[in-house]
Design a protein around this motif. Structure first.
Motif, mmCIF file in Angstrom:
data_model
loop_
_atom_site.group_PDB
_atom_site.id
_atom_site.type_symbol
_atom_site.label_atom_id
_atom_site.label_comp_id
_atom_site.label_asym_id
_atom_site.label_seq_id
_atom_site.Cartn_x
_atom_site.Cartn_y
_atom_site.Cartn_z
ATOM 1 N N TYR A 271 53.712 45.289 39.372
ATOM 2 C CA TYR A 271 52.276 45.492 39.140
ATOM 3 C C TYR A 271 51.896 44.908 37.783
ATOM 4 N N PRO A 272 50.860 44.084 37.749
ATOM 5 C CA PRO A 272 50.504 43.413 36.483
ATOM 6 C C PRO A 272 49.876 44.381 35.481
ATOM 7 N N LEU A 273 50.566 44.604 34.395
ATOM 8 C CA LEU A 273 50.039 45.481 33.352
ATOM 9 C C LEU A 273 49.194 44.718 32.344
ATOM 10 N N ASN A 274 49.455 43.427 32.202
ATOM 11 C CA ASN A 274 48.654 42.625 31.280
ATOM 12 C C ASN A 274 48.176 41.380 32.020
ATOM 13 N N ASP A 275 47.403 40.580 31.368
ATOM 14 C CA ASP A 275 46.841 39.356 31.955
ATOM 15 C C ASP A 275 46.051 39.683 33.223
ATOM 16 N N PHE A 276 45.134 40.625 33.101
ATOM 17 C CA PHE A 276 44.349 41.087 34.239
ATOM 18 C C PHE A 276 43.297 40.048 34.610
ATOM 19 N N LYS A 277 43.281 39.657 35.868
ATOM 20 C CA LYS A 277 42.270 38.759 36.419
ATOM 21 C C LYS A 277 41.599 39.478 37.581
ATOM 22 N N ALA A 278 40.416 39.028 37.934
ATOM 23 C CA ALA A 278 39.690 39.660 39.042
ATOM 24 C C ALA A 278 40.452 39.498 40.358
ATOM 25 N N VAL A 279 41.028 38.328 40.597
ATOM 26 C CA VAL A 279 41.762 38.090 41.843
ATOM 27 C C VAL A 279 43.010 38.975 41.901
ATOM 28 N N ARG A 280 43.693 39.101 40.778
ATOM 29 C CA ARG A 280 44.898 39.924 40.745
ATOM 30 C C ARG A 280 44.537 41.397 40.965
ATOM 31 N N GLY A 281 43.422 41.827 40.417
ATOM 32 C CA GLY A 281 42.974 43.209 40.636
ATOM 33 C C GLY A 281 42.596 43.449 42.092
ATOM 34 N N PHE A 282 41.926 42.471 42.707
ATOM 35 C CA PHE A 282 41.567 42.579 44.121
ATOM 36 C C PHE A 282 42.827 42.643 44.980
ATOM 37 N N SER A 283 43.792 41.782 44.694
ATOM 38 C CA SER A 283 45.035 41.770 45.465
ATOM 39 C C SER A 283 45.780 43.092 45.327
ATOM 40 N N ALA A 284 45.840 43.601 44.120
ATOM 41 C CA ALA A 284 46.512 44.882 43.907
ATOM 42 C C ALA A 284 45.774 46.007 44.624
ATOM 43 N N GLY A 285 44.452 45.972 44.596
ATOM 44 C CA GLY A 285 43.677 46.990 45.302
ATOM 45 C C GLY A 285 43.903 46.957 46.801
ATOM 46 N N MET A 286 43.976 45.766 47.377
ATOM 47 C CA MET A 286 44.221 45.648 48.815
ATOM 48 C C MET A 286 45.643 46.113 49.177
ATOM 49 N N ALA A 287 46.599 45.804 48.304
ATOM 50 C CA ALA A 287 47.972 46.252 48.545
ATOM 51 C C ALA A 287 48.061 47.774 48.480
ATOM 52 N N ILE A 288 47.358 48.378 47.545
ATOM 53 C CA ILE A 288 47.363 49.843 47.440
ATOM 54 C C ILE A 288 46.640 50.467 48.625
ATOM 55 N N LEU A 289 45.523 49.877 49.050
ATOM 56 C CA LEU A 289 44.824 50.374 50.237
ATOM 57 C C LEU A 289 45.710 50.255 51.477
#
Length: 164
Positions: A78-96
């Motif tokens: 899970y990316p703790l740094n270098d946050f991008k909108a696409v990476r946040g969206f991808s992480a959100g979809m993976a968590i969902l």
């Protein structure tokens, strides 16, 4: 008692496929994609063979295993740094996707039971049973064999030749 809604296996596979594709956009390793997409391929097999108990059982077990592997991969990658909108969206979809998997497993288990699966999952290992109803007593012989003809051979066959 409350009736369990009928969820289509196609809908389960489609939703998890879409969430997996969105989750793989950026940030997670290829092992996430391979694990989830291979389980979804087994789900397609379960859709194609509607009467197969094995297909739906393997899909259920794969979904349960990907719950564990998804948690491990989120913890590691899970990316703790270098946050991008696409990476946040991808992480959100993976968590969902991960949050929906237990409910999907419940519905797939219901489909497994509807297809004739047992309540207890049998992996093919031999087990000891105390049910003696199916045993035949050695005191009673079959009516077709007699003591003079113990191998149930035809009387007119050649001596020394057994008919099986």
């Amino acid at each position: 008692m409350m009736e369990i809604p009928a969820i289509n296996l196609k809908a389960i596979v489609l939703v998890h496929w879409l969430l997996t594709v969105w989750a793989c956009m950026e940030g997670l390793p290829l092992s996430y994609a391979w694990g989830n997409l291979s389980v979804l391929a087994v789900g397609v097999w379960a859709i194609a063979q509607r009467d197969s108990i094995d297909a739906v059982l393997l899909f259920l077990l794969g979904m349960i295993l990907t719950i564990l592997t998804d948690i491990i991969q989120f913890g590691i990658y899970y990316p703790l740094n270098d946050f991008k909108a696409v990476r946040g969206f991808s992480a959100g979809m993976a968590i969902l996707n991960l949050l929906l998997k237990p409910a999907s497993c419940f519905f797939v288990y219901q489909m497994y039971r509807e297809r004739g699966g047992d309540y207890n999952v049998n992996f093919g290992f031999p087990s000891v049973s105390r049910n003696r109803d199916t045993y035949q007593s050695i005191d009673h012989q079959e009516e077709s064999s007699s003591p003079a003809n113990p191998f149930n051979q035809a009387q007119d066959s050649k001596p020394g030749v057994r008919t099986y």
